[in-house]
Scaffold this motif. Sequence first.
Motif, mmCIF file in Angstrom:
data_model
loop_
_atom_site.group_PDB
_atom_site.id
_atom_site.type_symbol
_atom_site.label_atom_id
_atom_site.label_comp_id
_atom_site.label_asym_id
_atom_site.label_seq_id
_atom_site.Cartn_x
_atom_site.Cartn_y
_atom_site.Cartn_z
ATOM 1 N N VAL A 68 0.848 -1.205 0.000
ATOM 2 C CA VAL A 68 0.000 0.000 0.000
ATOM 3 C C VAL A 68 0.874 1.242 0.000
ATOM 4 C CG1 VAL A 68 -1.839 1.257 1.183
ATOM 5 C CG2 VAL A 68 -1.834 -1.244 1.208
ATOM 6 N N GLY A 69 1.830 1.275 0.881
ATOM 7 C CA GLY A 69 2.750 2.401 0.956
ATOM 8 C C GLY A 69 3.663 2.175 2.133
ATOM 9 N N PRO A 70 4.774 2.911 2.195
ATOM 10 C CA PRO A 70 5.706 2.718 3.299
ATOM 11 C C PRO A 70 5.004 2.917 4.645
ATOM 12 C CG PRO A 70 6.682 4.098 1.607
ATOM 13 C CD PRO A 70 5.245 3.911 1.234
ATOM 14 N N GLY A 71 5.174 1.982 5.528
ATOM 15 C CA GLY A 71 4.590 2.091 6.864
ATOM 16 C C GLY A 71 3.180 1.558 6.983
ATOM 17 N N ILE A 72 2.558 1.229 5.862
ATOM 18 C CA ILE A 72 1.158 0.783 5.920
ATOM 19 C C ILE A 72 1.095 -0.738 5.938
ATOM 20 C CG2 ILE A 72 -1.134 0.980 4.877
ATOM 21 C CD1 ILE A 72 0.185 3.661 5.700
ATOM 22 N N THR A 73 0.434 -1.273 6.951
ATOM 23 C CA THR A 73 0.235 -2.714 7.080
ATOM 24 C C THR A 73 -1.061 -3.092 6.374
ATOM 25 O OG1 THR A 73 1.393 -2.798 9.199
ATOM 26 C CG2 THR A 73 -0.163 -4.576 8.740
ATOM 27 N N PRO A 74 -0.980 -3.910 5.320
ATOM 28 C CA PRO A 74 -2.199 -4.233 4.591
ATOM 29 C C PRO A 74 -2.899 -5.478 5.108
ATOM 30 C CG PRO A 74 -0.251 -4.816 3.309
ATOM 31 C CD PRO A 74 0.207 -4.459 4.681
ATOM 32 N N PRO A 115 -6.347 -5.595 0.355
ATOM 33 C CA PRO A 115 -5.440 -4.656 -0.309
ATOM 34 C C PRO A 115 -4.147 -5.307 -0.781
ATOM 35 C CG PRO A 115 -6.243 -3.755 1.779
ATOM 36 C CD PRO A 115 -6.728 -5.158 1.696
ATOM 37 N N ASP A 138 -4.956 -0.397 -7.628
ATOM 38 C CA ASP A 138 -4.630 0.518 -6.532
ATOM 39 C C ASP A 138 -5.447 0.133 -5.293
ATOM 40 O OD1 ASP A 138 -4.713 2.584 -4.685
ATOM 41 O OD2 ASP A 138 -4.547 4.141 -6.207
ATOM 42 N N PRO A 139 -4.750 -0.339 -4.245
ATOM 43 C CA PRO A 139 -5.479 -0.926 -3.118
ATOM 44 C C PRO A 139 -6.245 0.094 -2.269
ATOM 45 C CG PRO A 139 -3.132 -0.861 -2.647
ATOM 46 C CD PRO A 139 -3.294 -0.407 -4.067
ATOM 47 N N VAL A 140 -5.939 1.379 -2.440
ATOM 48 C CA VAL A 140 -6.705 2.386 -1.686
ATOM 49 C C VAL A 140 -7.971 2.732 -2.464
ATOM 50 C CG1 VAL A 140 -6.666 4.732 -0.750
ATOM 51 C CG2 VAL A 140 -4.656 3.266 -0.521
ATOM 52 N N TRP A 191 4.159 -3.865 7.983
ATOM 53 C CA TRP A 191 4.369 -2.860 6.937
ATOM 54 C C TRP A 191 5.658 -3.084 6.147
ATOM 55 C CZ3 TRP A 191 5.040 -2.571 12.113
ATOM 56 C CH2 TRP A 191 6.347 -2.337 12.569
ATOM 57 N N PRO A 197 8.493 -4.018 3.589
ATOM 58 C CA PRO A 197 8.359 -4.332 2.171
ATOM 59 C C PRO A 197 8.608 -5.816 1.919
ATOM 60 C CG PRO A 197 10.399 -3.131 2.578
ATOM 61 C CD PRO A 197 9.627 -3.125 3.867
ATOM 62 N N ALA A 227 1.556 -2.481 -6.802
ATOM 63 C CA ALA A 227 0.598 -2.395 -7.912
ATOM 64 C C ALA A 227 1.291 -2.253 -9.268
ATOM 65 C CB ALA A 227 -0.384 -1.248 -7.686
#
Lengths: 403, 403
Positions: free
Chosen positions: A64-70, A74, A83-85, A349, A351, A385
């Motif tokens: 999803v992005g740096p720091g974001i735990t999916p 997502p 795009d998971p958001v 989160w 990578p 993505a």
Amino acid sequence: MSIVDLEFIKLISFSSPSKIILIILDGFGGLSNPETGKTELETANTPNLDKLATSGTCGLIDPVGPGITPGSGPGHLALFGYDPVRFNIGRGVLEALGIDFDLQPGDVAARGNFCSVDKAGLVTDRRAGRISTEECTKLCRLLDGAMLDNVRVLLSPVKEHRFIAVFRGEGLVPDVNDSDPQQLDIAPKPINALTPEANMMADVANQFANKAKTILAEQHPANMLLLRGFSQRPHFPTMNEVYKLKPAVIASYPMYRGLAKLVGMEVLKTGSSIEDELATLKENYTNYDFFFVHVKGTDAAGEDGDFDRKVRIIEQVDNSLPNLTSLQPDVIVVTGDHSTPALLKSHSWHPVPVLLQSKWCRRDEVKKFSEPACIYGGLGRFPAAQIMSLAMANALKLTKFGA
Amino acid sequence: MSIVDLEFIKLISFSSPSKIILIILDGFGGLSNPETGKTELETANTPNLDKLATSGTCGLIDPVGPGITPGSGPGHLALFGYDPVRFNIGRGVLEALGIDFDLQPGDVAARGNFCSVDKAGLVTDRRAGRISTEECTKLCRLLDGAMLDNVRVLLSPVKEHRFIAVFRGEGLVPDVNDSDPQQLDIAPKPINALTPEANMMADVANQFANKAKTILAEQHPANMLLLRGFSQRPHFPTMNEVYKLKPAVIASYPMYRGLAKLVGMEVLKTGSSIEDELATLKENYTNYDFFFVHVKGTDAAGEDGDFDRKVRIIEQVDNSLPNLTSLQPDVIVVTGDHSTPALLKSHSWHPVPVLLQSKWCRRDEVKKFSEPACIYGGLGRFPAAQIMSLAMANALKLTKFGA
């Protein structure tokens, strides 16, 4: 930043006989064991993956992005190029996918908990003491099939105190709040419409909650229920529309088949082991040009905090890999939907290592497939993505953009 | 691709006792000394930073984007997680923050220069020969407090020929052009409204410029003034709203305290050295869960082209670091708001080394904190505005996104 989205890919993708295999090891990424300084993947003996890494190219992806735990939704959608958001899936729908419930267009699904309330109606246990799945099944049967203002309510047990409630009728709009207060000692919240169109949905949901209160009154600890994540099955562009692929999913767990169905993959029946899954792949190899193979065990071991089991499952996958490489697909991608380090016992989160092997990928210096080695990979670090456009390019399924 | 913005982070952030410390060495990044081939940071003896780099993970950040040289405003806002292009601060407001001027809601601030004009009114020196700050203070007093159409004009000296003019009254809208022509031998430009709502502002500003022309007539070389960057204090979401943090700033320079106040940080009184700042940190450690510690000296040395002084200041910070690490914060981030290579004697576009250390960060191979080593760091190269979500994740203050 440059936005390469599905509409763009759609313009340049074309169908061809080349084949892509995407292996997703759920919760693949890890963290170092403090005793050895090595992650699960580093610890595992993976000669076949390392061979692929050597002839292929590696990198690290952020789902999803740096720091974001999916979550799983997502995490997978990103790997399919969505795009998971933007392409969000409601909790109710995801739970329905997880039990292979066949959601119809217009159905509104909510995730439910059986819970305990006291005499004043205040929640004393949001999980009703985690009643057994059998008990949950029995309680669902008491409530299943209720007809409220021409809306049918269908209940299906999930696991322990968890179930799904599906509201089936004309004109239902899921924009309502949860009844689950997410804390103790207050009453379940009334369900309110967040838009005028959702008035009927709110009304029916409240009627259902009241009915449940009456019917469950004598069923302590499960004497009430909480609903959340009201949602409808979304309409996503299919992978065939976007990529011109004929895609298939090979997954032993229903949620991942469900996610794949949302983007138009065909579901292939398979067994529960990686060997079963790769046998299914071989049987169906000529009928599709894209295969998503899902391995659940890595995530489950990570969630359990079982470092060694996660290592063993990675080794099992590695051991089976020749059954896949012998098919000589044009593009192989091996990665995960997110990290689940055994140390954290949860999704994280961090990578995720990714490996792409094709005749046309550019060599890098990575010779061992691991998190630290992938830092130096030729793919660099990038949003998950984007892996699909890379896979498509390596399968020579994308035309030039611009003259 | 996926846009992870403040609204998104707001949905998944939660308060917890864990603590984050962000140390910003202003103008931290450098360029190699041609004699030694080493940057300021590489030249510095930094055993404590290197220890943090070894146990933590490193990378390189772009404050605004590759090739973009940021001012102090964008450089800091990015590190607080605010998209520095979207969250823009007008020049007038930034100057006001820089002298600790207490801007009220509705105030319009403009940056001013005293300048020289000839008999025809054409600008001959945009800086009035860089008059002394004392002279500037005297001239500001001549003009301060003017009342024009119910608008009070407040003048405060900044440094040398520079001052701020704050317009205080009802209904002022800052959408007007600069009077500063940015070139010589033409007259100061009339101030025009760029939107109909700004008519009054333009009118008052022109009245003020005319009044100044009369009052300053005999004050050559400072016989006129130029105004630019008319702006109002912006309303940014606070870090408490976005991250659920209780944040504090420890900075000896007013501009950085002002920037921090814009995002809702509490200002802690401190002294002028890094030792003072870390003593302030220790005293207040239990009262906040986020600290931004600002070090000015690195930028000032870079601007002066003083390579060796910049090296020494980095070494001072390194030397003081045990006072910080002994507090055992959950997450430490060390970075800069931009590069200010001594070789360039100015801010620059070069990416800035960043180091993140926490119990949950993933090991990489970087053992020396430096620009060249950070190229191989586990964080890769990424926009500075993402460092806060990484810090939040490592402090376990973000929930999972999606089920």
